[in-house]
Design a protein around this motif. Structure first.
Motif, short mmCIF file in Angstrom:
data_model
loop_
_atom_site.label_atom_id
_atom_site.label_comp_id
_atom_site.label_asym_id
_atom_site.label_seq_id
_atom_site.Cartn_x
_atom_site.Cartn_y
_atom_site.Cartn_z
N LEU A 1 16.48 13.00 -27.47
CA LEU A 1 15.88 12.09 -28.77
C LEU A 1 15.77 10.87 -28.15
O LEU A 1 16.13 11.07 -26.81
CB LEU A 1 16.76 12.23 -29.64
N TYR A 2 14.60 10.08 -28.56
CA TYR A 2 14.58 9.02 -27.21
C TYR A 2 13.72 7.85 -28.06
O TYR A 2 13.45 7.99 -29.14
CB TYR A 2 14.16 9.30 -26.57
N ASN A 3 14.61 6.88 -27.37
CA ASN A 3 13.74 5.30 -28.14
C ASN A 3 13.35 4.72 -26.84
O ASN A 3 13.52 5.11 -25.93
CB ASN A 3 14.69 4.72 -28.51
N TYR A 4 12.34 3.62 -26.99
CA TYR A 4 11.80 2.80 -26.26
C TYR A 4 12.96 1.66 -25.48
O TYR A 4 13.69 1.57 -25.92
CB TYR A 4 10.61 2.03 -26.50
N ARG A 5 12.47 1.65 -24.21
CA ARG A 5 13.48 0.72 -24.10
C ARG A 5 12.84 -0.54 -23.79
O ARG A 5 11.84 -0.05 -23.28
CB ARG A 5 14.19 1.19 -22.80
N PRO A 6 13.37 -1.87 -23.19
CA PRO A 6 12.39 -2.72 -22.83
C PRO A 6 12.15 -2.59 -21.68
O PRO A 6 11.10 -2.87 -21.60
CB PRO A 6 14.20 -3.89 -22.43
N ALA A 7 12.39 -2.15 -20.63
CA ALA A 7 11.74 -1.89 -19.07
C ALA A 7 10.27 -1.22 -19.50
O ALA A 7 9.41 -1.11 -19.63
CB ALA A 7 12.66 -0.78 -18.23
N SER B 1 -1.72 -0.58 -19.11
CA SER B 1 -1.80 0.26 -18.13
C SER B 1 -1.13 1.65 -17.64
O SER B 1 -1.06 2.05 -17.32
CB SER B 1 -3.34 -0.69 -17.48
N GLU B 2 0.05 0.38 -17.20
CA GLU B 2 1.51 1.53 -16.48
C GLU B 2 1.83 2.04 -17.41
O GLU B 2 2.78 3.44 -16.68
CB GLU B 2 2.47 0.36 -16.26
N ARG B 3 1.84 2.00 -18.51
CA ARG B 3 3.10 2.56 -19.70
C ARG B 3 1.53 3.90 -19.88
O ARG B 3 2.11 5.05 -19.74
CB ARG B 3 3.04 2.33 -21.17
N THR B 4 0.70 3.99 -19.06
CA THR B 4 -0.29 5.01 -20.00
C THR B 4 -0.22 6.10 -18.03
O THR B 4 -0.62 6.84 -18.59
CB THR B 4 -1.53 4.51 -20.22
N ASP B 5 -0.56 5.32 -17.29
CA ASP B 5 -0.04 6.05 -15.81
C ASP B 5 1.01 6.33 -15.63
O ASP B 5 0.61 8.00 -15.63
CB ASP B 5 -0.22 4.85 -14.47
N PHE B 6 2.54 5.91 -16.66
CA PHE B 6 3.31 6.52 -16.51
C PHE B 6 3.34 7.84 -17.23
O PHE B 6 3.86 9.14 -17.73
CB PHE B 6 4.12 6.02 -16.60
N TYR C 1 12.89 3.99 -18.65
CA TYR C 1 12.38 3.26 -20.16
C TYR C 1 12.20 4.07 -20.98
O TYR C 1 12.20 3.11 -22.09
CB TYR C 1 10.48 4.28 -19.29
N PHE C 2 13.63 5.07 -21.46
CA PHE C 2 14.05 5.60 -22.43
C PHE C 2 15.37 5.24 -22.67
O PHE C 2 15.79 6.89 -21.57
CB PHE C 2 13.35 7.49 -22.72
N GLU C 3 15.82 5.56 -23.82
CA GLU C 3 16.78 5.83 -23.90
C GLU C 3 17.10 7.46 -24.77
O GLU C 3 16.04 6.87 -25.52
CB GLU C 3 17.75 4.56 -25.36
#
Length: 118
Positions: free
Chosen positions: A8-14, A21-26, A89-91
């Motif tokens: 179970l996860y949420n976005y972190r500010p990071a 583009s960086e999010r897509t690469d990851f 990146y994710f809580e």
């Protein structure tokens, strides 16, 4: 024994602060890793978004559900998630354990049976 693993996860500010583009690469690296799980005996049951209308909703927006072959694989899977940088990146909270029969678990609840460390 076959294990069930739920993330179970949420976005972190990071994550939200990164350029798309960086999010897509990851995300593409994670997709590649996930696509390789089947060859290791993992069944991906579902990836999804937690509906805002869910009764007694957990405070997480996303979920992943897997069936993994055994507890040893499960622990390695957890190590690989951490090594990927995912938790930067994710809580996230995780749920895992032996896949059991509903009646056995529910009647165990009546006897106040609790999980034990493996």
């Amino acid at each position: 024994m076959q294990q069930v693993f739920i993330e179970l996860y949420n976005y972190r500010p990071a994550w939200t602060d990164r350029p798309e583009s960086e999010r897509t690469d990851f995300a593409k690296k994670i997709v590649e890793a996930v696509n390789g799980l089947a060859s290791a005996g993992v069944e991906i049951v579902a990836y999804g978004m937690n509906s805002p209308d869910t009764d007694h909703r957990a405070p997480y927006d996303f979920f992943c559900v897997y069936r993994v072959p055994n507890v040893e694989f499960q622990r390695e899977f957890e190590r690989q998630i951490a090594a990927s940088g995912w938790y930067d990146y994710f809580e996230q909270v995780n749920v895992s354990g032996d896949a059991k029969d509903a009646e056995a678990v529910l009647l165990g609840n009546a006897r106040m049976v609790r999980p034990v460390s493996s």
